[in-house]
Design a protein around this motif. Structure first.
Motif, PDB file in Angstrom:
ATOM      1  N   ILE A 156      -7.230  44.816 -11.131  1.00 23.65           N
ATOM      2  CA  ILE A 156      -7.354  46.275 -11.054  1.00 23.65           C
ATOM      3  C   ILE A 156      -6.515  46.733  -9.863  1.00 23.65           C
ATOM      4  CG2 ILE A 156      -9.472  46.176  -9.655  1.00 23.65           C
ATOM      5  CD1 ILE A 156     -10.327  48.761 -11.230  1.00 23.65           C
ATOM      6  N   LYS A 158      -6.036  51.162 -13.334  1.00 20.66           N
ATOM      7  CA  LYS A 158      -6.578  50.681 -14.595  1.00 20.66           C
ATOM      8  C   LYS A 158      -6.714  49.170 -14.567  1.00 20.66           C
ATOM      9  CE  LYS A 158      -4.697  54.376 -17.497  1.00 20.66           C
ATOM     10  NZ  LYS A 158      -3.873  54.709 -18.679  1.00 20.66           N
ATOM     11  N   GLN A 159      -7.692  48.688 -15.299  1.00 22.74           N
ATOM     12  CA  GLN A 159      -7.845  47.242 -15.442  1.00 22.74           C
ATOM     13  C   GLN A 159      -6.749  46.708 -16.358  1.00 22.74           C
ATOM     14  OE1 GLN A 159     -11.684  45.910 -16.666  1.00 22.74           O
ATOM     15  NE2 GLN A 159     -12.659  46.363 -14.705  1.00 22.74           N
ATOM     16  N   SER A 160      -6.134  45.621 -15.923  1.00 23.26           N
ATOM     17  CA  SER A 160      -5.060  45.014 -16.704  1.00 23.26           C
ATOM     18  C   SER A 160      -5.288  43.512 -16.815  1.00 23.26           C
ATOM     19  CB  SER A 160      -3.695  45.245 -16.037  1.00 23.26           C
ATOM     20  OG  SER A 160      -3.473  46.609 -15.768  1.00 23.26           O
ATOM     21  N   THR A 167     -12.147  38.804 -21.175  1.00 30.29           N
ATOM     22  CA  THR A 167     -12.635  40.113 -21.635  1.00 30.29           C
ATOM     23  C   THR A 167     -14.128  40.135 -21.927  1.00 30.29           C
ATOM     24  OG1 THR A 167     -12.018  39.548 -23.915  1.00 30.29           O
ATOM     25  CG2 THR A 167     -10.402  40.752 -22.595  1.00 30.29           C
ATOM     26  N   ASP A 198     -16.667  40.283 -20.016  1.00 37.94           N
ATOM     27  CA  ASP A 198     -17.367  41.309 -19.239  1.00 37.94           C
ATOM     28  C   ASP A 198     -16.408  42.391 -18.750  1.00 37.94           C
ATOM     29  OD1 ASP A 198     -19.878  39.895 -19.355  1.00 37.94           O
ATOM     30  OD2 ASP A 198     -19.023  38.498 -17.897  1.00 37.94           O
ATOM     31  N   ALA A 199     -15.346  42.639 -19.509  1.00 40.42           N
ATOM     32  CA  ALA A 199     -14.345  43.624 -19.078  1.00 40.42           C
ATOM     33  C   ALA A 199     -13.958  44.530 -20.241  1.00 40.42           C
ATOM     34  CB  ALA A 199     -13.117  42.904 -18.532  1.00 40.42           C
ATOM     35  N   PRO A 200     -14.813  45.476 -20.604  1.00 36.25           N
ATOM     36  CA  PRO A 200     -14.537  46.339 -21.760  1.00 36.25           C
ATOM     37  C   PRO A 200     -13.479  47.405 -21.509  1.00 36.25           C
ATOM     38  CG  PRO A 200     -16.555  47.022 -20.682  1.00 36.25           C
ATOM     39  CD  PRO A 200     -16.110  45.771 -19.978  1.00 36.25           C
ATOM     40  N   ARG A 201     -13.066  47.607 -20.237  1.00 33.50           N
ATOM     41  CA  ARG A 201     -12.186  48.725 -19.926  1.00 33.50           C
ATOM     42  C   ARG A 201     -10.716  48.312 -19.755  1.00 33.50           C
ATOM     43  NH1 ARG A 201     -12.600  50.835 -15.418  1.00 33.50           N
ATOM     44  NH2 ARG A 201     -13.911  49.346 -14.306  1.00 33.50           N
ATOM     45  N   VAL A 202     -10.349  47.154 -20.229  1.00 36.76           N
ATOM     46  CA  VAL A 202      -8.954  46.710 -20.110  1.00 36.76           C
ATOM     47  C   VAL A 202      -8.058  47.638 -20.924  1.00 36.76           C
ATOM     48  CG1 VAL A 202      -7.323  44.861 -20.579  1.00 36.76           C
ATOM     49  CG2 VAL A 202      -9.612  44.317 -19.733  1.00 36.76           C
ATOM     50  N   SER A 203      -7.017  48.148 -20.298  1.00 35.61           N
ATOM     51  CA  SER A 203      -6.178  49.136 -20.980  1.00 35.61           C
ATOM     52  C   SER A 203      -4.730  48.674 -21.165  1.00 35.61           C
ATOM     53  CB  SER A 203      -6.170  50.446 -20.186  1.00 35.61           C
ATOM     54  OG  SER A 203      -5.703  50.223 -18.872  1.00 35.61           O
TER      55      SER A 203
END
Length: 372
Positions: free
Chosen positions: A30, A12-14, A75, A77-82
């Motif tokens: 990631i 996951k992207q962090s 963030t 260009d990083a919408p998938r940060v979890s």
């Protein structure tokens, strides 16, 4: 290093958010299922050297503004940060070392639940009303006097835990989370002491070095770790960092803080005339000696001159050579000073080509990956 309260999820992207006393650095990473990790981007924002910090409230506002700017840039260009990992330096966090020793009347089976209960009991004694325990890390477990990494379901007459507990201000954490939530809605969060994470990374990177001092000079403070027998034996901080040196030089020379920073750079780079160098040296040397003395005083009560490790790994994002020189002012200790970013690292952590490099972010990524 064991940890019951911190861990990372792979694949996951962090975001890693390094919140120091006058600098905020963020990284988007990631981690692959094979254990490797890639740092996609690094953003660093710092309080300008010309800024005069009036008090703690002012410092908090400035740092939170930097947090907002860094998270927004990361963030974009990083919408998938979890998930987000907050890495906090003093004064935002403090860590205490402690050893818990339990003698049982009869041989007792040891397990993780038992260890967790012992730690919770210690927390109830140590926590103040405004403090929040944000992490607990076990450095060593001994059964019947012998160190072990395999303790589950083993039986022993004596249990000994060496651990560190980190505390942060509830109000600061609330403000920090609120600022981040304005940009990013993340429920998966961990909090970590910068010092303990740097130590965790150094244990991996320096697997053949079991005794050293690690110093991290940031804007308002300097943090200290002393390692002996490959275990963290001392943690300390003292209020003298890069910005403090700039302010003291400005006061001694009658210049602005911004000008004093340039003066320090020129002096460090040997770009002054002999007359200028001599004049500046008279102002700077007593201040460097003051920093060096403060450093030694932070641990001299616990270690005598014969037991102090002689190798120092030094981190300072500005004026490194001056702080190195300050330590070399102590010929009685015969210290060997090593830049922390010169330590070789063979871990599977890479940077995306478009990303700026950051040794500190590499260390944090490594530390998070090795936490149990």
């Amino acid at each position: 290093m064991f940890s019951f309260f911190s861990h990372t999820k792979e694949g996951k992207q962090s975001i890693i958010l390094d919140v120091q006393s006058g600098l905020v650095r963020g990284a988007l990473i990631i981690r692959s299922t094979d254990g490797s990790a890639q740092i996609l981007s690094v953003v660093t924002k710092s309080i300008p050297s010309k800024t005069h910090i009036v008090n703690g409230t002012h410092l908090t506002k400035r740092v939170l503004k930097l947090v907002s700017e860094v998270v927004e840039l990361l963030t974009k260009d990083a919408p998938r940060v979890s998930e987000i990992h907050y890495i906090l330096s003093s004064p935002w966090i403090s860590s205490q070392l402690k050893t818990i020793k339990v003698d049982y009347k009869k041989e007792t089976e040891i397990n993780s639940r038992m260890l967790a209960e012992l730690i919770k009991g210690e927390l109830r004694q140590d926590m103040g009303e405004e403090a929040q325990a944000v992490e607990q890390k076990i450095f060593e477990i001994k059964l019947n006097g012998y160190s072990t990494s395999s303790f589950e379901s083993r039986r022993a007459h004596m249990l000994e835990l060496s651990l560190a507990t980190s505390f942060a201000s509830k109000s600061f954490l609330s403000k920090l989370h609120s600022v981040v939530q304005d940009t990013l809605d993340i429920k998966s969060v961990t909090h970590n002491s910068a010092l303990l994470m740097q130590y965790a990374a150094l244990r991996e990177m320096l697997d053949d070095k079991h005794e050293y001092i690690y110093l991290h000079v940031h804007n308002e403070l300097t943090d200290v770790v002393i390692v002996k027998n490959n275990l963290c034996k001392h943690l300390a901080s003292f209020p003298f960092g890069i910005s403090a040196l700039q302010r003291k030089v400005a006061s001694a020379t009658g210049q602005s803080i911004e000008s004093s920073d340039s003066l320090l750079s020129l002096y460090q780079g040997n770009k002054l005339s002999e007359a200028e160098k001599s004049s500046v040296q008279k102002a700077i040397e007593p201040l460097l000696q003051e920093w060096g003395d403060s450093c030694i005083k932070s641990f001299v009560a616990k270690f005598d001159s014969t037991s102090i490790p002689r190798t120092v790994y030094l981190a300072a994002h500005s004026h490194f050579d001056l702080f190195k020189e300050a330590l070399l002012f102590r010929p009685d200790l015969s210290l060997s000073i090593v830049p922390y970013d010169s330590i070789s690292d063979d871990s599977e952590i890479t940077f995306q080509k478009s990303s700026s490099q950051s040794t500190m972010m590499r260390m944090y990524t490594l530390a998070l990956g090795t936490m149990l």
